[in-house]
Scaffold this motif. Structure first.
Motif, mmCIF file in Angstrom:
data_model
loop_
_atom_site.group_PDB
_atom_site.id
_atom_site.type_symbol
_atom_site.label_atom_id
_atom_site.label_comp_id
_atom_site.label_asym_id
_atom_site.label_seq_id
_atom_site.Cartn_x
_atom_site.Cartn_y
_atom_site.Cartn_z
ATOM 1 N N THR A 4 7.146 1.213 -19.298
ATOM 2 C CA THR A 4 7.608 0.101 -19.099
ATOM 3 C C THR A 4 6.863 -1.051 -17.549
ATOM 4 O OG1 THR A 4 9.491 0.681 -20.385
ATOM 5 C CG2 THR A 4 9.795 -1.392 -18.057
ATOM 6 N N ARG A 5 6.415 -2.250 -17.790
ATOM 7 C CA ARG A 5 5.951 -2.485 -16.167
ATOM 8 C C ARG A 5 7.435 -2.479 -15.194
ATOM 9 N NH1 ARG A 5 1.668 -5.844 -15.425
ATOM 10 N NH2 ARG A 5 0.762 -6.123 -18.356
ATOM 11 N N ILE A 6 6.821 -2.088 -14.122
ATOM 12 C CA ILE A 6 7.706 -2.154 -12.884
ATOM 13 C C ILE A 6 6.568 -2.833 -11.883
ATOM 14 C CG2 ILE A 6 9.007 -1.203 -11.075
ATOM 15 C CD1 ILE A 6 9.100 0.992 -13.559
ATOM 16 N N GLU A 7 7.577 -4.156 -10.978
ATOM 17 C CA GLU A 7 7.028 -5.168 -10.096
ATOM 18 C C GLU A 7 7.558 -4.248 -8.863
ATOM 19 O OE1 GLU A 7 5.650 -9.697 -9.416
ATOM 20 O OE2 GLU A 7 7.317 -8.513 -10.195
ATOM 21 N N LEU A 8 6.840 -4.129 -7.687
ATOM 22 C CA LEU A 8 7.555 -3.293 -6.535
ATOM 23 C C LEU A 8 6.632 -4.860 -5.659
ATOM 24 C CD1 LEU A 8 6.115 -0.219 -6.348
ATOM 25 C CD2 LEU A 8 8.020 -1.087 -6.981
ATOM 26 N N MET A 9 7.791 -5.210 -4.694
ATOM 27 C CA MET A 9 7.486 -5.957 -3.237
ATOM 28 C C MET A 9 8.213 -5.619 -2.253
ATOM 29 S SD MET A 9 9.079 -9.726 -5.616
ATOM 30 C CE MET A 9 8.493 -10.916 -4.668
ATOM 31 N N GLN A 10 7.097 -5.812 -1.123
ATOM 32 C CA GLN A 10 7.863 -5.585 -0.307
ATOM 33 C C GLN A 10 8.026 -7.399 1.129
ATOM 34 O OE1 GLN A 10 6.671 -1.936 2.219
ATOM 35 N NE2 GLN A 10 5.326 -3.060 3.502
ATOM 36 N N ALA A 11 8.552 -7.655 1.353
ATOM 37 C CA ALA A 11 8.637 -8.298 2.022
ATOM 38 C C ALA A 11 7.566 -8.701 2.936
ATOM 39 C CB ALA A 11 9.933 -9.351 2.649
ATOM 40 N N PRO A 12 7.499 -9.668 3.559
ATOM 41 C CA PRO A 12 5.656 -9.979 4.218
ATOM 42 C C PRO A 12 6.348 -9.419 5.875
ATOM 43 C CG PRO A 12 6.200 -12.119 4.158
ATOM 44 C CD PRO A 12 7.064 -10.911 2.929
ATOM 45 N N GLY A 13 5.750 -8.998 6.916
ATOM 46 C CA GLY A 13 6.340 -8.747 8.139
ATOM 47 C C GLY A 13 6.025 -7.161 8.126
#
Length: 146
Positions: free
Chosen positions: A137-146
């Protein structure tokens, strides 16, 4: 009194091949907490799921306002455990906003998942990478800029 029907989100179901391994993955890698477990569910659920004669083991986990339901059927999981293409109909991925993306990526790998570094981008939206759970199962990890 209103005659308007309402809809509220409840959970997202994920078919898994190994319930214990998947529970560990979602708990240890992503921070979910298991709060409902049911084993050997049969009739009438087998009719609802269109899997006559099979039983189902379920583990529900929650994280913030998100709830997932891991489902293992007695007949076993079918289909590929590889990543689904993003242009294939149906659910494509789950997305999580994270801090410390590199640490979360290490936890994904340590708990039976894969990190797909070929998808890594550092964009105006922040650092983003796709991972997969033990069943693909595909999981997207996102870390906000900064």
């Amino acid at each position: 009194m209103s005659d308007t029907a309402t809809v509220s989100p409840m959970h997202t179901g994920i078919c898994v091949s190994d319930l214990q391994q998947s529970e560990q993955f979602y708990s240890q890698a992503l921070g979910f907490t298991a709060d409902v477990k049911m084993d050997g569910l049969g009739e009438p659920l087998d009719h609802l799921l269109e899997l006559p004669g099979q039983t189902v083991d379920v583990c529900q986990l929650q994280l913030g306002g998100m709830r997932i339901e891991l489902v293992k059927t007695s007949g076993g999981a079918t289909g590929s455990s590889g990543r689904r293409p993003m242009n294939q109909r149906g659910l494509t991925h789950l997305t999580f906003q994270v801090t410390g993306i590199e640490e979360v990526m290490e936890r994904v790998k340590a708990n039976g998942g894969q990190v797909h570094m070929e998808t890594w981008i550092d964009s105006a939206f922040g650092k983003i990478v796709f991972c997969t759970d033990p069943d693909g199962t595909r999981i997207e990890l996102m870390q906000a800029p900064g």
